[in-house]
Design an enzyme around this catalytic site. Structure first.
Site, PDB file in Angstrom:
ATOM      1  N   ASN A  15      45.327  -3.510 -15.380  1.00  0.00           N
ATOM      2  CA  ASN A  15      45.778  -3.017 -14.066  1.00  0.00           C
ATOM      3  C   ASN A  15      47.200  -3.459 -13.757  1.00  0.00           C
ATOM      4  O   ASN A  15      47.992  -2.695 -13.200  1.00  0.00           O
ATOM      5  CB  ASN A  15      44.819  -3.471 -12.964  1.00  0.00           C
ATOM      6  CG  ASN A  15      43.604  -2.573 -12.893  1.00  0.00           C
ATOM      7  OD1 ASN A  15      43.681  -1.446 -12.409  1.00  0.00           O
ATOM      8  ND2 ASN A  15      42.492  -3.050 -13.423  1.00  0.00           N
ATOM      9  N   ARG A  94      39.629 -15.927  -8.819  1.00  0.00           N
ATOM     10  CA  ARG A  94      39.442 -17.031  -7.862  1.00  0.00           C
ATOM     11  C   ARG A  94      39.622 -16.532  -6.439  1.00  0.00           C
ATOM     12  O   ARG A  94      40.443 -15.643  -6.203  1.00  0.00           O
ATOM     13  CB  ARG A  94      40.453 -18.151  -8.145  1.00  0.00           C
ATOM     14  CG  ARG A  94      40.067 -18.893  -9.396  1.00  0.00           C
ATOM     15  CD  ARG A  94      41.159 -19.773  -9.898  1.00  0.00           C
ATOM     16  NE  ARG A  94      40.843 -20.125 -11.270  1.00  0.00           N
ATOM     17  CZ  ARG A  94      40.074 -21.150 -11.619  1.00  0.00           C
ATOM     18  NH1 ARG A  94      39.588 -21.976 -10.710  1.00  0.00           N
ATOM     19  NH2 ARG A  94      39.805 -21.372 -12.887  1.00  0.00           N
ATOM     20  N   ILE A  96      40.804 -16.416  -2.617  1.00  0.00           N
ATOM     21  CA  ILE A  96      42.084 -16.715  -1.982  1.00  0.00           C
ATOM     22  C   ILE A  96      41.768 -17.394  -0.656  1.00  0.00           C
ATOM     23  O   ILE A  96      41.066 -16.826   0.187  1.00  0.00           O
ATOM     24  CB  ILE A  96      42.860 -15.384  -1.764  1.00  0.00           C
ATOM     25  CG1 ILE A  96      43.184 -14.726  -3.120  1.00  0.00           C
ATOM     26  CG2 ILE A  96      44.119 -15.579  -0.941  1.00  0.00           C
ATOM     27  CD1 ILE A  96      44.123 -15.486  -4.004  1.00  0.00           C
ATOM     28  N   HIS A 112      38.601  -3.806  -6.934  1.00  0.00           N
ATOM     29  CA  HIS A 112      37.264  -4.276  -7.312  1.00  0.00           C
ATOM     30  C   HIS A 112      36.493  -3.123  -7.963  1.00  0.00           C
ATOM     31  O   HIS A 112      36.501  -2.007  -7.433  1.00  0.00           O
ATOM     32  CB  HIS A 112      36.524  -4.773  -6.062  1.00  0.00           C
ATOM     33  CG  HIS A 112      35.151  -5.262  -6.367  1.00  0.00           C
ATOM     34  ND1 HIS A 112      34.921  -6.497  -6.947  1.00  0.00           N
ATOM     35  CD2 HIS A 112      33.942  -4.662  -6.225  1.00  0.00           C
ATOM     36  CE1 HIS A 112      33.615  -6.642  -7.133  1.00  0.00           C
ATOM     37  NE2 HIS A 112      33.006  -5.546  -6.702  1.00  0.00           N
TER      38      HIS A 112
END
Ligand code: GRF
Length: 203
Positions: A15, A94, A96, A112
């Site tokens: 991406n 992770r 944020i 997502h």
């Protein structure tokens, strides 16, 4: 002046590559200035190097699913030193936390691999297959305090076939993502879409 993009990822980086390629081809009017990664030797750093974008590994600290406070500060400082205006998460594994959100208010976006609010969190394509849905997809959304809960900017469906494995489905979703993510960022930067709370207004 074109917006400066900082891209965060932990994995293959397809991406990130799609966004940088869209900038380099003029489809997306923005300047990708920095790629940050929490996994040493991840593919994303190699793809950034091939595209002559500065890529940096910054260790995450001792936790599995978040950055330690110290390390989070280093991520924020690196982005600020590079004058980044928008932070794009592209497979960054992770959460944020609030200091990060405060440093870039309303300027952090994620992609997502499901049609949110279905299947947030890890292994979304596998979750979709085990649930038995026939259609899943991908979602570009603003990042807030929650896990994959921010305002939805763009979505596109992807059909699931009986032969699909989580891997084959994820690969097909990614093909859609590579088109949807740069387009959604372009729409945000040009003001074609505006985020008002949870709603997105199209001009
Ligand atoms: C993408 O499917 C994205 O939706 C999810 O993580 C994956 C990253 O893939 N958040 P890549 O590293 O961009 O190839």
């Amino acid at each position: 002046m074109a917006a400066k993009l900082g891209i965060l990822g932990s994995g293959a980086g397809s991406n990130m590559a799609a966004i940088v390629d869209a900038c380099q081809s003029g489809l997306l009017v923005a300047e990708p200035v920095l790629v940050l990664c929490d996994v040493e030797n991840a593919g994303i750093l190699e793809l950034a190097k091939e595209r002559q974008i500065t890529g940096r590994f910054i260790p995450p600290g001792p936790f599995k699913s978040k950055l330690s406070d110290d390390m989070e500060r280093r991520y924020i400082e690196a982005l600020q030193e590079a004058d980044v205006n928008w932070v794009l998460l592209a497979g960054f594994m992770r959460i944020i936390k609030s200091e990060f959100l405060r440093a870039f208010p309303e300027r952090i976006v994620n992609i997502h691999p499901s049609l949110l609010p279905s299947f947030p969190g890890l292994n979304a394509p596998a979750q979709a297959i085990s649930y038995g849905v026939q259609v899943t997809g991908t979602t570009v959304h603003m990042v807030d305090q929650g896990i994959d809960t921010g305002a939805i900017i763009a979505q596109e469906p992807v059909s699931i076939t009986p032969e699909d494995t989580p891997e084959s489905l994820h690969e097909r979703i990614k093909t859609t993502e590579h088109r949807l993510y740069p387009q959604a960022i372009s729409d945000l930067l040009t003001g074609k879409i505006k985020v008002c709370g949870r709603q997105v207004i199209r001009n």
